[in-house]
Design an enzyme around this catalytic site. Sequence first.
Site, PDB file in Angstrom:
ATOM      1  N   ASP A 285       0.813  -1.221   0.000  1.00  0.00           N
ATOM      2  CA  ASP A 285       0.000   0.000   0.000  1.00  0.00           C
ATOM      3  C   ASP A 285       0.844   1.267   0.000  1.00  0.00           C
ATOM      4  OD1 ASP A 285      -2.484   1.235  -0.178  1.00  0.00           O
ATOM      5  OD2 ASP A 285      -2.656   1.472   1.999  1.00  0.00           O
TER       6      ASP A 285
ATOM      7  N   ASP B  52      -3.497  -4.253  -5.171  1.00  0.00           N
ATOM      8  CA  ASP B  52      -2.804  -2.972  -5.415  1.00  0.00           C
ATOM      9  C   ASP B  52      -1.356  -3.127  -5.866  1.00  0.00           C
ATOM     10  OD1 ASP B  52      -5.140  -1.774  -4.541  1.00  0.00           O
ATOM     11  OD2 ASP B  52      -4.368  -1.308  -2.546  1.00  0.00           O
TER      12      ASP B  52
ATOM     13  N   ASP C 235     -11.693   1.153   5.670  1.00  0.00           N
ATOM     14  CA  ASP C 235     -10.608   1.394   4.713  1.00  0.00           C
ATOM     15  C   ASP C 235      -9.439   2.126   5.359  1.00  0.00           C
ATOM     16  OD1 ASP C 235     -11.878   0.299   2.380  1.00  0.00           O
ATOM     17  OD2 ASP C 235     -13.180   2.058   2.363  1.00  0.00           O
TER      18      ASP C 235
END
Length: 506
Positions: free
Chosen positions: A267, A305, A478
Site C-alpha cells: 500500500d 494494489d 478502509d
Amino acid sequence: MTTTRRRLRAAIVPAAVAAALLGTAVPSSSAAPSQAVYGELALNGTFTSGTASWWSQKAALAATGGALTATVESRTSAGGPVNLWDAMVGQADLRLRKGARYTLSFDAKATAAATIKATVQLNDSPWTTTLAEDAAVGTASKHFSWTFTSQVDTVGGAITLQLGGLPARTVFTFDNVSLTTSTAREGFYVDPGNNAAAWVGKHPADGRAAKIRSAIADRSTVKWFGDWDADGNPATDIGAEVGGYVGAAAAQGRLPVLVAYDIPGRDCGGASSGGAGDPAKYKAWIDKFARGIAGRPAVVVLEPDAVAQSSDAGCMKGGEQARFDMLRYAAQRLQQQGGLVQTYLDAGNATWTLGPDLDDTRGIGLERMAELLDSSGVSMTRGFAVNVSNFDSDAVSDDYGSRLAARLKADRGIASRWVVDTSRNGNGGYLTPGVPGSGHVGFCNPAGRKLGVTSRAGSGAAGTAEYRLWIKNPGDSDGNSAQCPAGSPAAGVFSPDLAEALIDGR
C-alpha cells in the site's frame, strides 16, 4: 449392448480409513489420485469417449454425437414388467465424503414423456442413497440439477439413472452428466472467524446484530492473509493457517477464497501498509502459503494494489523489478499447486489512472496495465481481479475487465479471465449513480455505498466476470487517515456503523 451393473467388493470404508481419506490432501495435479476427491467426479460425462465408464442394466447403450442413448424395453424377455429400478444407467467407483456438498446435474430427453429417478448412492449392499430425486423428462432436452450433502463416506459411490416401469419402449438421451464438489456450484466457504461474525458474537444484544449477522456475517466468503498471521509472530505458521482454512472448506465441499496480502512495501505506506520485511521473507511466506493449500480447491486473489502501484516511481523507489520478481514467484508457486487452485492477480480498478491509451482517452492505461500484469506473471495465473476494495458497478468493472483481457490477448498473446469485487458496489462508484460526469467517490469509507451481489459464479456470458466475489469484507474500515470520514476506525477494523450503512445503502 447392455453392460452388467458393477458391484464393488468393498463399498463401505472402515471408519479409521475414511477419516484418513477425508483429511488427505492432493499435493499437486501431477500426483492427483485416480479416483477424484474434489472438482468433477464423473468420468466421460460428455460422452466424447463413447460409453466408457458407464454401465447399464436392462438398457441398451450407444453414444453418438457426444450424447448417450439408452433404449429401455417395457417388458422383460420373459414377458414380465420392467420395474423402475430394474432398468438403469450408472457410473460407479465414486469417492463420496460424509458431510461434504455435491451437485449432480445432467441434460435429458426421451422419445416419450417419462418420470425417472436420479440417485447418488452406495453401489453395493445396503445400497444407501444420499440423493434420490424424480426427474420429469420430456421430448425436448431439459437440464436437471440438485445440490445435496452426502450422508455416506465411501470409495464405492455411484450415480444411477433409473429408467424402468414404462408402458412402451423408450429411448432416453443424456448429456453433460456431472457430479462435482468443492466448486462454486456447491457454494463458497464462509469464513467462520470473519470480523462481522466476531462482532455479532460479542454484541448479541445490540439491535443491529441480527441484521449484520444475516446480511454480512453469514455471507463473508473471503479471508485475507498477511503479516499479521505469521511474519511478525513466530508462534504462527502461515502454512498451517492456510491449510486449516482450506481443509475446513474442503471437508464441507465448499470453495474457499483467499487473499494473499504480504508484499513488501504494501500500500505504498498508506493505511494498509506493512508486508514482509524483504523479498526473501516474502518468498518464504508465499512458499508456506502455497504449500498450505496443498493442491486442494481454492480461489486466490494475489496481492491487491501491488501491480498497479508498481507503476508509481515514488512508491517503488527503483524497486519495480524486485516486485515483479516476487509476484512472478508467487504466481509460479500457486500454479504448481495444480488445476484446482485458481489464482487472479490484482489489476486495480476502472478508474485507476496509469496513463494514456491509444484507444482510450480516459487515461485508464490498459496498455500499461497489460504490460505490468505480464511482467508480474499473469500468464501463470487464471487471470486478474478488478475493483478490489472499490465501488464500481458490475457493468463498469466488466467493461474494464473485458477491455483489459482483450488488450492482454492482442498485445501479449495471454488469454485471461477476471473476477470482480462486488462487496460494496451495489450503488456503483459515481457520486450520482450511473452518471460518470458526476465524479467518482473517494476510496475511504464513502457514504452512499451499498452491498453488491454475494459471492457466486458468473453467468458465463461474453464480456462478464468469471466470479463475482465479496473480496473486501463489508464493514471493515478502509482506514482512518485525513482522507477518511471523521471517526473512521483503522484499516481492517470492523465497524457496525459502516456495516449498517452498507446494508441500508446510505
